[in-house]
Every structure is written in C-alpha cells, then in structure tokens.
Motif scaffolding. Structure first.
Motif, PDB file in Angstrom:
ATOM      1  N   ILE A   1       0.840  -1.198   0.000  1.00 47.63           N
ATOM      2  CA  ILE A   1       0.000   0.000   0.000  1.00 47.63           C
ATOM      3  C   ILE A   1       0.874   1.247   0.000  1.00 47.63           C
ATOM      4  N   ALA A   2       0.587   2.165  -0.928  1.00 47.33           N
ATOM      5  CA  ALA A   2       1.205   3.492  -0.932  1.00 47.33           C
ATOM      6  C   ALA A   2       0.159   4.472  -0.421  1.00 47.33           C
ATOM      7  N   SER A   3       0.444   5.080   0.727  1.00 48.23           N
ATOM      8  CA  SER A   3      -0.532   5.903   1.443  1.00 48.23           C
ATOM      9  C   SER A   3      -0.038   7.338   1.577  1.00 48.23           C
ATOM     10  N   PRO A   4      -0.481   8.255   0.722  1.00 50.80           N
ATOM     11  CA  PRO A   4      -0.061   9.655   0.810  1.00 50.80           C
ATOM     12  C   PRO A   4      -0.834  10.404   1.899  1.00 50.80           C
ATOM     13  N   ILE A   5      -0.099  10.997   2.835  1.00 51.50           N
ATOM     14  CA  ILE A   5      -0.717  11.700   3.960  1.00 51.50           C
ATOM     15  C   ILE A   5      -0.042  13.052   4.169  1.00 51.50           C
ATOM     16  N   LEU A   6      -0.637  13.875   5.025  1.00 49.62           N
ATOM     17  CA  LEU A   6       0.043  15.045   5.567  1.00 49.62           C
ATOM     18  C   LEU A   6       0.797  14.558   6.798  1.00 49.62           C
ATOM     19  N   GLU A   7       2.127  14.650   6.741  1.00 52.15           N
ATOM     20  CA  GLU A   7       2.962  14.087   7.803  1.00 52.15           C
ATOM     21  C   GLU A   7       3.321  15.137   8.850  1.00 52.15           C
ATOM     22  N   ARG A   8       3.221  14.750  10.119  1.00 53.08           N
ATOM     23  CA  ARG A   8       3.707  15.557  11.237  1.00 53.08           C
ATOM     24  C   ARG A   8       5.019  14.938  11.716  1.00 53.08           C
TER      25      ARG A   8
ATOM     26  N   ALA B   1       4.313  10.238   1.232  1.00 49.70           N
ATOM     27  CA  ALA B   1       3.706   8.949   0.931  1.00 49.70           C
ATOM     28  C   ALA B   1       4.404   7.878   1.758  1.00 49.70           C
ATOM     29  N   VAL B   2       3.626   7.127   2.518  1.00 56.01           N
ATOM     30  CA  VAL B   2       4.138   6.026   3.326  1.00 56.01           C
ATOM     31  C   VAL B   2       3.924   4.735   2.540  1.00 56.01           C
ATOM     32  N   VAL B   3       4.972   3.940   2.425  1.00 56.44           N
ATOM     33  CA  VAL B   3       4.881   2.679   1.684  1.00 56.44           C
ATOM     34  C   VAL B   3       4.879   1.531   2.682  1.00 56.44           C
ATOM     35  N   ILE B   4       3.808   0.750   2.644  1.00 54.61           N
ATOM     36  CA  ILE B   4       3.609  -0.382   3.550  1.00 54.61           C
ATOM     37  C   ILE B   4       3.830  -1.678   2.781  1.00 54.61           C
ATOM     38  N   SER B   5       4.692  -2.535   3.293  1.00 57.53           N
ATOM     39  CA  SER B   5       4.946  -3.828   2.663  1.00 57.53           C
ATOM     40  C   SER B   5       3.718  -4.725   2.781  1.00 57.53           C
ATOM     41  N   ASN B   6       3.646  -5.734   1.917  1.00 57.34           N
ATOM     42  CA  ASN B   6       2.560  -6.713   2.017  1.00 57.34           C
ATOM     43  C   ASN B   6       2.626  -7.513   3.305  1.00 57.34           C
ATOM     44  N   THR B   7       3.751  -7.446   4.024  1.00 55.31           N
ATOM     45  CA  THR B   7       3.849  -8.098   5.333  1.00 55.31           C
ATOM     46  C   THR B   7       3.246  -7.253   6.437  1.00 55.31           C
ATOM     47  N   GLY B   8       2.913  -6.000   6.131  1.00 56.61           N
ATOM     48  CA  GLY B   8       2.408  -5.071   7.137  1.00 56.61           C
ATOM     49  C   GLY B   8       3.469  -4.164   7.724  1.00 56.61           C
ATOM     50  N   ALA B   9       4.725  -4.364   7.367  1.00 50.80           N
ATOM     51  CA  ALA B   9       5.803  -3.514   7.876  1.00 50.80           C
ATOM     52  C   ALA B   9       5.833  -2.188   7.112  1.00 50.80           C
ATOM     53  N   VAL B  10       6.243  -1.121   7.812  1.00 50.53           N
ATOM     54  CA  VAL B  10       6.468   0.155   7.146  1.00 50.53           C
ATOM     55  C   VAL B  10       7.784   0.051   6.384  1.00 50.53           C
TER      56      VAL B  10
END
Length: 383
Positions: free
Chosen positions: A161-168, A180-189
């Motif tokens: 999952i590629a999840s684009p957010i406003l980051e603090r 954009a936060v990239v999450i592996s298919n294992t659930g790891a960031v």
C-alpha cells in the motif's frame, strides 16, 4: 470546469462511428488493451458500494530466459465523505471506512499493489492557508493512526500500500511534509518519500503549508516489483520522473489533487510521456468532487474570494512504457482502476527504443552543474 461530463471515452464511444472507433482508440491510446476479466463478486460489490471499477491488461512478449513478471496494480480515486465542517476525527474515520470498502474489492481482484490519492485522509485544505483545523489531520508517518490502519489492510490482503498523507514530523520540530508512506505486504512500514516540488499556482500555493521534500528519489523494492511515488506537482518536472527511473523504478505512482480549469488538458499527457521517456509504468491518480470550505479564501490573483477550488476531475489512468494506456476512470465518480502488467515490458521497450542507452547523462550532468552556478552564462552563439 464543471463535474457534469462523466468521461471523454464515453463521448467518443457515443459519437464516433463504430467502424472508426478502434482506429481512434489506437491513435489516442496506443495499442488496444485487453479488458481484465473481473470477478462478478467484485463487480457486484462495487455496484453496491457505489463506485466505478475498471480493469485492463498490459501484455509483454514471451521471453526464453525470463518468466513473465505479472503484477496487478490498483488505483483509488475518491471524494471526501463528510462536510469539511465535520469534526476532524469523524472525517478521517469516514475516509478510512470508505477506503477499506474499496480495498476489499481490490483484494477480490487479486491486486498486489495499491495507491491512494494525494492527502487522502483529509480535504485538500492546504490552499486556504488556514492552520486549524487542517493541521490536525497531520500524522506520524511511522506510527500514526492511518499508517496503522494501512498496516492492517496490507497484512489482511497480502497487498503493498502506498498511502499519501500530511505528515507531522515530531522528531524535527513538528515540521509538516506532504508524504507517501509505503507499507509492505507483510504489514511492515517499508519507508516514506516526500513531495519534492511545491506548486505556487493560483489557489494551489502550498509553499507556506509544508516544506519541499528531503528524501530525494527513493525507490522501494517490494515483493511485486520496484515502485516509487512522485507526488502531484512533481509530474510537471521531467527530471523528477527521470531520477526515480534512474534509481530503478518499474512503476511510478503519481497521487494528485488537481482541478479542471488549471490542469485537465495536461493530465492525459504528462504521466504518459513519463512512461515513454523512462521505460516504466506510470499511474496517475486524481481525487473527485468539489470540496466546500466554510471560510472564503483568495489566491492573491485578483479573483473574488471563494469557498472551493473547483472540480477535482478524477480521470485516473495507467500508462505503459510502450505508450499504451488505459481509459481513465470517471471525472465525477469514485472508482477503482486495476491494471495487470508484465514488468518485462520495461526492459523490452528499453531494448527497442534505447532512450536510456542513448541518453547523454554525463553531458547533461556537466551542463546542469554549470547552470546552477551563480556565474553561469548561457551558451548562446551570436553573430
């Protein structure tokens, strides 16, 4: 531009004679793509949840020494779910619920990698230049509520999952980033990448809201291929696409938020050009709808104060390195676009056209190094 026109493809199909339509498609979109056979359960679920679903297949030639490297990619375009005056937590939770519904359908279609639109957890409020309540949507990229939500989805569906957010960024003075936060298919960031270029165009003057990214051109090795995320305004910068490609990206996502009056004539061209020039797949994603804000705002461009930016026109699509592309999603409706692609097409196209082989990168590098010097003189020959 209003949100009344559903899609350009629909107009062509309605008005171009049937005997000419396939040739029109070829000229506009390259070789004709085979439609992806989607499970009836997914089609029915999309209908019940009131979003569009489309699927196409990008094929490559069979090779003797390499097996096909087939991956399914999903793009989601959506509206905000509640009025912008609703409490922040309720807006975020409503968007989480909506995305979960669409991701569940993507999983029915065996999607391996999915990307959401720019700043998907919030209204696109940056250009109001107000701080509260909009900065309250900002979250930690590593352990914020949205990242945890995406980690659960990724594990549940074995999906990147590629999840684009406003980051603090609490570690660096609470700085805000468009990330954009990239999450592996294992659930790891797996990591994060930040928006390199900030627009200063009309309402989209975001330079006072967050900083230019400092993560360069990161490429993420996933179980399904090498991906990069070129956020929104970065699509207007050819060298930005180039650097992701040089770092090995096979698929470059471009999550965006852009309106018809400003950019719609550019939209079908830029990501497709980037796919051709860089021998990779590109995925352009835009939100839909018109987002109204309680307080008026202006752009300092002489226009009257207003309560919205205009119509976000959707039209998300995928392009291949050979220049072919999918039809776009609707201009007005939420949707899920699924593209099955054989990543072997990247090298095959590279071997055919040789853009990377014939690129004069050493010459460009030398000239660019001179061009950024304060004492630069343009190389112009005069009589």
């Amino acid at each position: 531009m209003s949100g009344q026109l559903v899609c350009v493809e629909g107009l062509l199909g309605k008005h171009v004679p049937a005997e000419d339509l396939s040739e029109v498609w070829r000229i506009l979109y390259g070789k004709e793509l085979r439609k992806l056979d989607l499970p009836s359960s997914a089609v029915n679920a999309a209908s019940q949840e009131n979003f569009e679903i489309k699927g196409c297949v990008f094929e490559a030639a069979l090779e003797q020494l390499r097996r096909p490297r087939t991956v399914r990619v999903g793009l989601i375009q959506n509206k905000i779910q509640l009025p912008t005056t609703s409490p922040v937590a309720e807006q975020v939770n409503a968007l989480h619920r909506r995305i979960a519904e669409i991701v569940d359908v993507a999983a029915m279609c065996d999607v391996n990698i999915i990307c959401f639109q720019e700043a998907w957890t919030m209204p696109f409020a940056f250009c109001t230049r107000e701080r509260l309540p909009w900065t309250e949507f900002a979250e930690s990229a590593e352990n914020g509520a949205t990242t945890k939500f995406c980690q659960e989805l990724a594990k549940k569906h074995n999906m990147v999952i590629a999840s684009p957010i406003l980051e603090r960024d609490e570690s660096h003075g609470d700085t805000l980033w468009n990330t954009a936060v990239v999450i592996s298919n294992t659930g790891a960031v797996l990591g994060k990448t930040r928006k390199n270029h900030i627009p200063r165009v009309g309402d989209f003057n975001e330079s006072t809201y967050y900083m230019e990214g400092n993560t360069g051109h990161r490429v993420f090795q996933t179980a399904f291929g090498r991906i990069a995320v070129n956020i929104c305004y970065g699509r207007h910068h050819p060298l930005n696409w180039l650097m992701y490609s040089i770092n090995g990206a096979e698929i470059i996502f471009n999550p965006s938020a852009t309106i018809g009056e400003l950019s719609e004539s550019l939209w079908p061209i830029e990501a497709r050009n980037a796919a051709i020039a860089n021998h990779c797949f590109t995925c352009a994603i835009n939100r839909v709808g018109t987002e109204h804000f309680e307080n008026e705002f202006t752009s300092g461009d002489g226009k009257k104060a207003h309560h919205d930016f205009g119509h976000f026109y959707g039209s998300s699509y995928v392009s291949a390195p050979d220049g072919s592309r999918t039809p776009g999603l609707s201009r007005v409706s939420e949707g899920l676009l699924i593209a099955e692609m054989d990543l072997n097409l990247c090298r095959q196209t590279c071997d055919k056209w040789n853009f990377k082989m014939t690129g004069r990168y050493e010459m460009y590098a030398e000239e660019l190094a001179r061009a950024v010097r304060p004492d630069f003189q343009a190389d112009i020959v005069r009589e």
